[in-house]
Design an enzyme around this catalytic site. Structure first.
Site, PDB file in Angstrom:
ATOM      1  N   CYS A 232       0.737  -1.095  -0.077  1.00  0.00           N
ATOM      2  CA  CYS A 232      -0.043  -0.049  -0.019  1.00  0.00           C
ATOM      3  C   CYS A 232       0.899   1.427  -0.026  1.00  0.00           C
ATOM      4  O   CYS A 232       0.374   2.422  -0.559  1.00  0.00           O
ATOM      5  CB  CYS A 232      -0.919   0.124   1.114  1.00  0.00           C
ATOM      6  N   ASN A 363      -0.409  -1.468  -7.230  1.00  0.00           N
ATOM      7  CA  ASN A 363      -0.197  -2.403  -6.104  1.00  0.00           C
ATOM      8  C   ASN A 363      -1.641  -3.205  -6.357  1.00  0.00           C
ATOM      9  O   ASN A 363      -1.834  -4.103  -6.991  1.00  0.00           O
ATOM     10  CB  ASN A 363       0.117  -2.124  -4.801  1.00  0.00           C
ATOM     11  N   GLU A 364      -2.289  -2.951  -5.484  1.00  0.00           N
ATOM     12  CA  GLU A 364      -3.572  -3.761  -5.108  1.00  0.00           C
ATOM     13  C   GLU A 364      -4.698  -2.891  -5.726  1.00  0.00           C
ATOM     14  O   GLU A 364      -5.881  -2.709  -4.944  1.00  0.00           O
ATOM     15  CB  GLU A 364      -3.609  -4.054  -3.537  1.00  0.00           C
TER      16      GLU A 364
HETATM   17  O1  AHR Z   1       1.000  -6.760   3.418  1.00  0.00           O
HETATM   18  C1  AHR Z   1       0.344  -5.970   3.871  1.00  0.00           C
HETATM   19  C2  AHR Z   1      -0.570  -5.149   2.884  1.00  0.00           C
HETATM   20  O2  AHR Z   1      -1.556  -6.060   2.524  1.00  0.00           O
HETATM   21  C3  AHR Z   1      -0.080  -4.466   1.737  1.00  0.00           C
HETATM   22  O3  AHR Z   1       0.587  -3.289   1.940  1.00  0.00           O
HETATM   23  C4  AHR Z   1      -1.011  -4.761   0.809  1.00  0.00           C
HETATM   24  O4  AHR Z   1      -0.718  -4.679  -0.579  1.00  0.00           O
HETATM   25  C5  AHR Z   1      -1.906  -5.544   1.275  1.00  0.00           C
HETATM   26  O5  AHR Z   1      -3.275  -4.994   1.296  1.00  0.00           O
END
Ligand code: AHR
Length: 654
Positions: A232, A363-364
């Site tokens: 994140c 990322n996510e």
């Molecule tokens: O690993 C912790 C968090 O989990 C990461 O930052 C994120 O990509 C996921 O939500």
């Protein structure tokens, strides 16, 4: 292990290992590492700097610092601004009237400073004296109880900003030391900045380097790749707080500090002193990859802030600077030493390229907003750099659209229609049972389309990121079972890494974590040893593994989970077997093409209770044990210990 007398014997299981006609090669990147500066993993962890807020750039400029004004001393201290430096904008001004019994400042470090007896430390600062009698500074590092561990002096400060340093050797070991800086003599106006205390015994003794014991633990994983810098933190809570790689290279004093998004993320673990100094920046990450033999895998922001927070978006037609950042990163990593960004790399001490092959776009991220941004970004990158493999995300696996569709399914539908995508990153933070029940998760998956990267995952004993989660054997064992499934699908799954990587015992936000540490010590969780065993015993070609249970065995409690590979370089068959039950399992192993009378190597990771875990006090409670075995008949009868992961390496004769 063979002759153990079973007390509670399960019906026999037949394990047959044979050549796989598909001839699948296991990717050398199969098992890797995911790093994010969470849990004090970067500042306060891997990055070896011991002073917190060394450049007075935290919004509370004196956070981590306290003033020393002993009897008879007089003067003022306040924060001033460098008029022409927007990045390292602040410094400390001391107006010294009388030094008395002690006039100075003290720094608390990151929950203290880990100091080792006999170790060398470089103390340095930037200083100038603009008026008064020339000052002499005395530097002390003291234990929690006030004992002095080392001291040194700095003089020769004049009216120009210069860096001054003194080497210190510690007389004792202390986990929670502090640094004190006194004005020993002199008076007038003294300006101080970039106050640093750095151990010399960093990994490979690199200047501005990394904590050697922590890197050692990473190196011992023999990771195929290293994903960085998050997580994140790539996204930021807002776009202004996103990770921007260009502010993390060049001289450490010129790297713009920002808040760490984990500072306020969890109400139950608020960490108000968590900032990113970027002393550990992209150059250091690439160097680390080279040092530990891992393929670098940077992830960059794609114009989206964290969708769990503000979900701020850059309009699609304004993505150009984000795309340029990606192109420039490729040049920084791989470009000629005389190219614009290659020159920056060369100037930092690495004229040769870093040979980066992978790049993550966001990322996510999830939803149509992500697809709308991924496509134009990937189009330009593929056009200019077809050699770089592009990675797309699948969001957080918790997100379901209002129509009931899981984000991951929606995104895969889009990816299967696209050209500019090589690898899809999937994240699983689920309960341990899910991992056991989903050993076959990828068995029937469509093979047409990009490869799969299981880019963040780990069993959560209580709930996602619950502060009560444990790194227990329950989690690790079921993760091992899941990994047999990943390896059996190595034609599709070419990369995997556990997350998060590090947790500081006194400053974590998220647990479980792979490696735990305090200011002096570090240990691997049970999950660390699972990851390590898979990584050290990967093999090069997939073999076919058939597990046949005796008919009376309850199907819902599958006893053994296994995968096997051939290691071309050592000519061994490597079998990994998880016994997820609390009973010894007697199995026969049938191997095609293996001569008898071979000495096999056996490694077993097990613990009596699923609740067991490693800790600072008992770091090797769950630890691999090695032995040898003579394979004197085929099929060969083996007793698998309850709750165990077993690796067997059998030389292939003839
Ligand atoms: O690993 C912790 C968090 O989990 C990461 O930052 C994120 O990509 C996921 O939500």
């Amino acid at each position: 292990m063979k002759n153990k007398q079973p007390v509670d014997i399960e019906p026999t299981v037949k394990l047959t290992i044979s050549a796989d006609p598909r001839g699948i090669r296991i990717s050398p990147t199969m098992w890797g590492i995911f790093f994010e500066d969470i849990n004090f993993g970067g500042d306060g962890g891997l990055y070896a700097e011991l002073i917190k807020n060394r450049s007075f750039e935290f919004p509370d400029h004196m956070m981590g610092w306290s003033r020393i004004l002993e009897t008879g001393s007089a003067g003022y201290m306040y924060i001033e601004r460098h008029p022409e430096d927007p990045v390292n904008a602040h410094y400390l001004r001391m107006d010294i009237r009388k030094t008395g019994d002690g006039f100075g400042i003290s720094n608390e470090g990151f929950r203290g400073m880990g100091i080792r007896e006999g170790a060398e430390y470089r103390f340095s600062l930037q200083a100038r004296q603009v008026e008064g009698e020339p000052v002499i500074l005395r530097i002390e590092v003291v234990a929690e109880d006030g004992r002095r561990l080392t001291e040194g002096t700095i003089n020769g400060i004049d009216n120009q900003w210069r860096t001054h340093e003194v080497m210190l050797i510690a007389s004792a070991t202390e986990p929670r030391a502090r640094m004190k800086l006194f004005v020993e003599s002199g008076d007038g106006i003294l300006d101080l900045d970039m106050i640093s205390l750095f151990p010399m015994d960093t990994y490979k003794r690199r200047e501005n380097g990394l904590r050697a014991d922590l890197v050692q633990m990473l190196a011992e994983l023999k990771p195929g790749f290293f994903r960085f810098p998050g997580g994140c933190i790539v996204e930021g809570r807002t776009l202004a707080q996103r990770y921007q790689w260009k502010s993390t290279v060049g001289h450490p004093a010129g790297r713009r500090l920002i808040v760490n998004r984990w500072n306020t993320e969890f109400a139950h673990r608020i960490t108000q002193d968590y900032y990113q100094s970027f002393g550990l920046g992209f150059y250091e990450y690439f160097l680390l990859c080279e040092d530990i033999g891992a393929e670098p895998m940077p992830i960059l922001n794609c114009g989206m802030a964290c969708q769990f927070n503000t979900a701020e978006l850059v309009p699609v037609e304004e993505l150009e600077p984000y795309i340029q950042d990606m192109l420039d990163l490729i040049e920084f990593a791989n470009g000629a030493a005389d190219s614009k960004w290659g020159q920056v790399r060369a100037g930092m001490g690495h004229p040769d390229p870093f040979h980066m092959k992978y790049l993550g776009i966001g990322n996510e991220q999830w939803g149509p907003q992500y697809i709308e941004r991924y496509i134009p970004i990937a189009r330009v990158l593929k056009e200019k750099h077809p050699e770089i493999q592009l990675i797309a995300g699948t969001g957080s696996d918790a997100t379901i659209f209002p129509n009931g569709q899981a984000e991951i399914d929606y995104l895969w539908e889009q990816y299967r229609k696209m050209d500019h995508i090589d690898i899809v990153d999937e994240h699983f933070y689920r309960n341990p049972d899910w991992f056991l029940e989903n050993v076959g998760f990828y068995d029937g998956t469509n093979r047409n389309g990009p490869k799969v990267f299981v880019g963040e995952w780990g069993a959560q004993s209580v709930g996602v990121a619950s502060p009560d989660n444990r790194n227990n054997w329950h989690c690790a064992l079921y993760e091992a079972a899941f990994m047999t499934g990943l390896e059996r699908n190595a034609d599709l799954v070419t990369m995997s890494c556990y997350a998060p990587l590090f947790g500081h015992e006194d400053a974590w936000q998220w647990r479980p974590d792979l490696i735990w540490f305090d200011n002096l010590r570090a240990y691997g969780s049970a999950s660390y040893y699972v990851q390590k065993l898979f990584s050290l015993h990967t093999g090069t070609r997939l073999l076919n593994t058939a597990v046949e249970k005796a008919p009376k065995l309850d199907e819902s409690k599958t006893a053994l989970h296994a995968c096997a590979t051939l290691d071309d370089s050592t000519n061994e068959v490597i079998i990994k077997i998880v016994n997820a039950k609390k009973a010894i399992v007697e199995a026969s192993i049938g191997l095609e093409g293996v001569k008898t009378d071979q000495q096999a190597k056996v490694i077993v990771l097990t613990s009596d209770s699923l609740e067991d875990e490693n800790s600072l006090e008992s770091p090797r409670k769950i630890f691999p044990k090695e032995s040898t075995l003579t394979i004197d008949s085929i099929p060969y009868m083996v007793s698998f210990e309850p709750y165990s992961l077993t690796i067997i390496r059998i030389p292939v004769g003839g």
